[in-house]
Design a protein around this motif. Structure first.
Motif, PDB file in Angstrom:
ATOM      1  N   ARG A  89       0.886  -1.250  -0.013  1.00 47.18           N
ATOM      2  CA  ARG A  89       0.056  -0.091  -0.588  1.00 47.18           C
ATOM      3  C   ARG A  89       0.619   1.079   0.099  1.00 47.18           C
ATOM      4  O   ARG A  89       2.513   0.988   0.295  1.00 47.18           O
ATOM      5  CB  ARG A  89      -0.855   0.129   1.165  1.00 47.18           C
ATOM      6  N   GLN A  90       0.232   2.569  -0.098  1.00 46.43           N
ATOM      7  CA  GLN A  90       1.001   3.157  -0.902  1.00 46.43           C
ATOM      8  C   GLN A  90      -0.012   4.444   0.226  1.00 46.43           C
ATOM      9  O   GLN A  90      -0.813   4.812  -0.729  1.00 46.43           O
ATOM     10  CB  GLN A  90       1.487   3.735  -2.479  1.00 46.43           C
ATOM     11  N   ALA A  91       0.323   5.034   1.295  1.00 49.17           N
ATOM     12  CA  ALA A  91      -0.825   5.976   1.619  1.00 49.17           C
ATOM     13  C   ALA A  91       0.311   7.795   0.776  1.00 49.17           C
ATOM     14  O   ALA A  91       0.598   7.961   0.593  1.00 49.17           O
ATOM     15  CB  ALA A  91       0.164   6.314   3.317  1.00 49.17           C
ATOM     16  N   PRO A  92      -0.241   8.577   1.335  1.00 45.13           N
ATOM     17  CA  PRO A  92      -0.531   9.928   1.016  1.00 45.13           C
ATOM     18  C   PRO A  92       0.824  10.493   1.580  1.00 45.13           C
ATOM     19  O   PRO A  92       0.912  10.878   2.128  1.00 45.13           O
ATOM     20  CB  PRO A  92      -2.088  11.706   1.029  1.00 45.13           C
ATOM     21  N   GLY A  93       1.575  10.625   0.498  1.00 40.48           N
ATOM     22  CA  GLY A  93       2.870  11.391   0.713  1.00 40.48           C
ATOM     23  C   GLY A  93       4.136  10.480   1.372  1.00 40.48           C
ATOM     24  O   GLY A  93       4.886  10.717   1.844  1.00 40.48           O
ATOM     25  N   LYS A  94       3.935   9.070   1.289  1.00 45.65           N
ATOM     26  CA  LYS A  94       4.477   8.373   1.939  1.00 45.65           C
ATOM     27  C   LYS A  94       5.434   7.181   0.638  1.00 45.65           C
ATOM     28  O   LYS A  94       4.735   6.881  -0.472  1.00 45.65           O
ATOM     29  CB  LYS A  94       3.927   7.002   3.571  1.00 45.65           C
ATOM     30  N   GLN A  95       6.085   6.375   1.393  1.00 51.08           N
ATOM     31  CA  GLN A  95       6.305   5.323   0.618  1.00 51.08           C
ATOM     32  C   GLN A  95       5.924   3.960   0.109  1.00 51.08           C
ATOM     33  O   GLN A  95       4.770   3.525   1.254  1.00 51.08           O
ATOM     34  CB  GLN A  95       7.986   5.099   0.563  1.00 51.08           C
ATOM     35  N   ARG A  96       5.746   3.593  -0.763  1.00 52.39           N
ATOM     36  CA  ARG A  96       4.826   1.889  -0.696  1.00 52.39           C
ATOM     37  C   ARG A  96       5.952   0.949  -0.256  1.00 52.39           C
ATOM     38  O   ARG A  96       6.858   0.680   0.097  1.00 52.39           O
ATOM     39  CB  ARG A  96       5.015   1.741  -1.972  1.00 52.39           C
ATOM     40  N   GLU A  97       5.162   0.503   1.101  1.00 49.52           N
ATOM     41  CA  GLU A  97       5.231  -0.472   1.741  1.00 49.52           C
ATOM     42  C   GLU A  97       4.479  -1.814   1.271  1.00 49.52           C
ATOM     43  O   GLU A  97       3.288  -1.871   1.153  1.00 49.52           O
ATOM     44  CB  GLU A  97       4.899  -0.484   2.820  1.00 49.52           C
ATOM     45  N   GLU A 143      -6.036   5.423   9.494  1.00 48.30           N
ATOM     46  CA  GLU A 143      -4.364   5.717   9.395  1.00 48.30           C
ATOM     47  C   GLU A 143      -3.838   3.878   8.281  1.00 48.30           C
ATOM     48  O   GLU A 143      -3.220   4.050   7.666  1.00 48.30           O
ATOM     49  CB  GLU A 143      -2.972   4.915  10.240  1.00 48.30           C
ATOM     50  N   ASP A 144      -4.841   3.545   7.705  1.00 45.46           N
ATOM     51  CA  ASP A 144      -5.180   2.322   6.633  1.00 45.46           C
ATOM     52  C   ASP A 144      -5.743   2.642   5.531  1.00 45.46           C
ATOM     53  O   ASP A 144      -5.457   1.927   4.162  1.00 45.46           O
ATOM     54  CB  ASP A 144      -5.947   0.991   6.684  1.00 45.46           C
ATOM     55  N   THR A 145      -6.212   4.461   5.373  1.00 48.16           N
ATOM     56  CA  THR A 145      -6.083   4.638   4.252  1.00 48.16           C
ATOM     57  C   THR A 145      -4.924   4.580   3.545  1.00 48.16           C
ATOM     58  O   THR A 145      -4.152   5.581   3.347  1.00 48.16           O
ATOM     59  CB  THR A 145      -6.589   5.752   4.705  1.00 48.16           C
ATOM     60  N   ALA A 146      -4.928   3.760   2.403  1.00 51.21           N
ATOM     61  CA  ALA A 146      -3.833   4.232   0.669  1.00 51.21           C
ATOM     62  C   ALA A 146      -4.341   3.668  -0.006  1.00 51.21           C
ATOM     63  O   ALA A 146      -5.843   3.313  -0.680  1.00 51.21           O
ATOM     64  CB  ALA A 146      -2.864   3.737   2.092  1.00 51.21           C
ATOM     65  N   VAL A 147      -3.732   3.746  -1.107  1.00 52.41           N
ATOM     66  CA  VAL A 147      -4.497   3.076  -2.447  1.00 52.41           C
ATOM     67  C   VAL A 147      -3.422   1.598  -1.631  1.00 52.41           C
ATOM     68  O   VAL A 147      -2.059   1.411  -1.901  1.00 52.41           O
ATOM     69  CB  VAL A 147      -3.325   3.602  -3.675  1.00 52.41           C
ATOM     70  N   TYR A 148      -3.980   0.398  -2.351  1.00 57.07           N
ATOM     71  CA  TYR A 148      -3.775  -0.852  -2.291  1.00 57.07           C
ATOM     72  C   TYR A 148      -3.378  -1.650  -2.980  1.00 57.07           C
ATOM     73  O   TYR A 148      -3.878  -1.394  -4.656  1.00 57.07           O
ATOM     74  CB  TYR A 148      -4.389  -1.871  -1.392  1.00 57.07           C
ATOM     75  N   TYR A 149      -1.933  -2.319  -3.797  1.00 52.85           N
ATOM     76  CA  TYR A 149      -1.601  -2.734  -4.525  1.00 52.85           C
ATOM     77  C   TYR A 149      -1.105  -4.739  -4.723  1.00 52.85           C
ATOM     78  O   TYR A 149      -0.611  -4.796  -3.205  1.00 52.85           O
ATOM     79  CB  TYR A 149      -0.691  -1.821  -5.307  1.00 52.85           C
TER      80      TYR A 149
END
Length: 114
Positions: A37-45, A87-93
């Motif tokens: 996932r990648q949250a706004p302003g953060k690296q993909r994790e 805090e789980d808000t993000a784009v998930y891949y």
């Protein structure tokens, strides 16, 4: 080869969502797959990974709340998410693991409201 994630949406804190990621192409079952996932302003994790023999690993941030699974017959990997937090808000891949070897798909947006 395409990766098509789906199942995202808006959820309330404490709620659940189930994500799916369908991979086109062959040899799906040979690979380990991960959810990222990648949250706004953060690296993909990396959140969770499942190997070809169904060994599983989770990031500490989601352990006990998220469950990864796979259906080789459908070329699909799933992520069941419960006890969602804002805090789980993000784009998930999804992508292969440990190296994300496929071209990233569009992902699916998960938004968790408090």
């Amino acid at each position: 080869v395409q990766l098509q994630a789906s199942g995202g949406g808006l959820a309330q804190a404490g709620g659940s969502l189930r994500l799916a990621c369908a991979a086109s192409g062959s040899h799906f079952s040979r690979y380990a797959w991960g959810w990222y996932r990648q949250a706004p302003g953060k690296q993909r994790e990396l959140l969770a990974a499942i190997s070809s023999d169904r060994g599983i690993n989770y990031a500490d941030s989601v352990k006990g709340r998220f469950t990864i699974s796979r259906d080789n017959a459908k070329n699909t990997v799933y992520l069941q998410m419960k006890s969602l937090k804002p805090e789980d808000t993000a784009v998930y891949y999804c992508n292969t693991w440990p190296r994300a070897a496929r071209q990233w798909g569009q992902g699916t947006l998960v938004t968790v409201s408090s």
